[in-house]
Enzyme design. Structure first.
Site, short mmCIF file in Angstrom:
data_model
loop_
_atom_site.label_atom_id
_atom_site.label_comp_id
_atom_site.label_asym_id
_atom_site.label_seq_id
_atom_site.Cartn_x
_atom_site.Cartn_y
_atom_site.Cartn_z
N LEU A 1 0.84 -1.20 0.00
CA LEU A 1 0.00 0.00 0.00
C LEU A 1 0.87 1.24 0.00
O LEU A 1 1.98 1.27 0.53
CB LEU A 1 -0.94 0.00 1.20
CG LEU A 1 -2.10 -0.99 1.10
CD1 LEU A 1 -2.86 -1.05 2.41
CD2 LEU A 1 -3.03 -0.69 -0.06
N ASN B 1 -4.05 -4.13 10.79
CA ASN B 1 -3.59 -5.33 10.11
C ASN B 1 -3.55 -6.47 11.10
O ASN B 1 -3.22 -6.27 12.27
CB ASN B 1 -2.18 -5.07 9.55
CG ASN B 1 -1.58 -6.30 8.87
OD1 ASN B 1 -2.23 -6.94 8.02
ND2 ASN B 1 -0.35 -6.66 9.23
N HIS C 1 -1.57 -9.93 11.89
CA HIS C 1 -0.36 -10.66 11.52
C HIS C 1 -0.29 -11.96 12.33
O HIS C 1 -0.53 -11.93 13.54
CB HIS C 1 0.88 -9.80 11.78
CG HIS C 1 2.14 -10.48 11.35
ND1 HIS C 1 2.52 -10.56 10.02
CD2 HIS C 1 3.05 -11.18 12.05
CE1 HIS C 1 3.63 -11.26 9.93
NE2 HIS C 1 3.98 -11.65 11.15
C1 GAR Z 1 -3.99 -14.96 8.16
O1 GAR Z 1 -3.31 -15.94 8.90
C2 GAR Z 1 -3.34 -13.60 8.35
O2 GAR Z 1 -2.86 -13.39 9.65
C3 GAR Z 1 -2.21 -13.69 7.37
O3 GAR Z 1 -2.79 -14.29 6.24
C4 GAR Z 1 -3.83 -15.18 6.66
C5 GAR Z 1 -5.09 -14.86 5.90
O4 GAR Z 1 -6.09 -15.78 6.18
N1 GAR Z 1 -1.66 -12.38 7.09
C6 GAR Z 1 -0.37 -12.16 6.87
O5 GAR Z 1 0.47 -13.03 6.84
C7 GAR Z 1 -0.01 -10.69 6.65
N2 GAR Z 1 1.39 -10.48 6.84
P1 GAR Z 1 -7.60 -15.49 5.78
O6 GAR Z 1 -7.62 -15.08 4.31
O7 GAR Z 1 -8.29 -16.82 5.97
O8 GAR Z 1 -8.14 -14.43 6.68
#
Ligand code: GAR
Length: 209
Positions: free
Chosen positions: A95, A109, A111
């Site tokens: 972004l 966000n 994480h």
């Molecule tokens: C989640 O585990 C989230 O924390 C991670 O992607 C996954 C999305 O799952 N995000 C990251 O790694 C960001 N750095 P979802 O599409 O089922 O919500």
């Protein structure tokens, strides 16, 4: 405070999006999702949005190859919809600095680790949990934070830990972490919607009603 208008940015399955939808539908979050923006055209998250009558938009490398134009398009949608809060729920794209600045303390966000461990450039999705297993830590978890100009460096809103068990694979850890993501993300959104999150420097506190 009137109902806040939320934009959820996604790239994948959208289980975190679903957790927010569920908490809105059961009356726990006083807000509405004005738009879901996906960086992947085939993200299951877009199907979830549609199922719940929420507008879903694909803005990615295919329809907006230029990063600048992609960011401008996203910004325009956010402005048109008068978005109060942006939630990055598994959003795996970059972004713009301007957007981060404009939505300072209004963009959060999720994480999948206990920041500041296993975060920053290169740590996303399954890679985080693989690094957790490789390092051999006994605890990991999830963090919700406000977004600043860095990668996973903004003020922490909420964290919750989970155990890493001896026989765990990265998939086992991911599953356990997702369960707590689905607790702390909707709770953070709820507190934001109620105007209870206060940011002082790097510290985020929760005000009582
Ligand atoms: C989640 O585990 C989230 O924390 C991670 O992607 C996954 C999305 O799952 N995000 C990251 O790694 C960001 N750095 P979802 O599409 O089922 O919500």
């Amino acid at each position: 405070m009137s109902k806040i208008n939320i934009a959820v940015l996604v790239s994948g399955g959208g289980t975190n999006l679903q957790s927010i939808i569920d908490h809105i539908e059961n009356g726990n979050i006083d807000g509405q999702i004005g738009v879901v923006i996906s960086s992947k055209e085939d993200a299951y998250a877009l199907k979830r949005a549609k199922k719940h009558g929420i507008e879903g938009v694909y803005i990615g490398k295919e329809n907006f190859p230029d990063l600048n134009e992609r960011n401008l398009k996203i910004l325009q949608i956010l402005e048109d919809k008068q978005i109060d809060l942006i939630v990055l729920a598994g959003y795996m794209s970059i972004l713009d600095k301007n957007m981060v600045e404009k939505y300072k303390n209004r963009m959060m966000n999720i994480h999948p680790s206990l920041i500041p461990s296993f975060c920053g450039k290169g740590f996303y999705g399954k890679k985080v949990h693989e690094a957790v297993i490789e390092y051999g830590v006994k605890l990991t978890g999830a963090t919700v934070h406000f977004v600043d100009e860095g990668t996973d460096t903004g003020p922490v809103i909420m964290q919750k830990s989970v155990e890493v068990k001896d026989a765990d694979t990265a998939e086992d850890v991911a599953k356990r972490v997702l369960e707590v993501e689905h607790e702390i993300l909707p709770l953070s959104v709820k507190l934001f919607a109620e105007g209870k999150l206060k940011v002082i420097g790097r510290r985020v506190t929760v005000e009582n009603a």
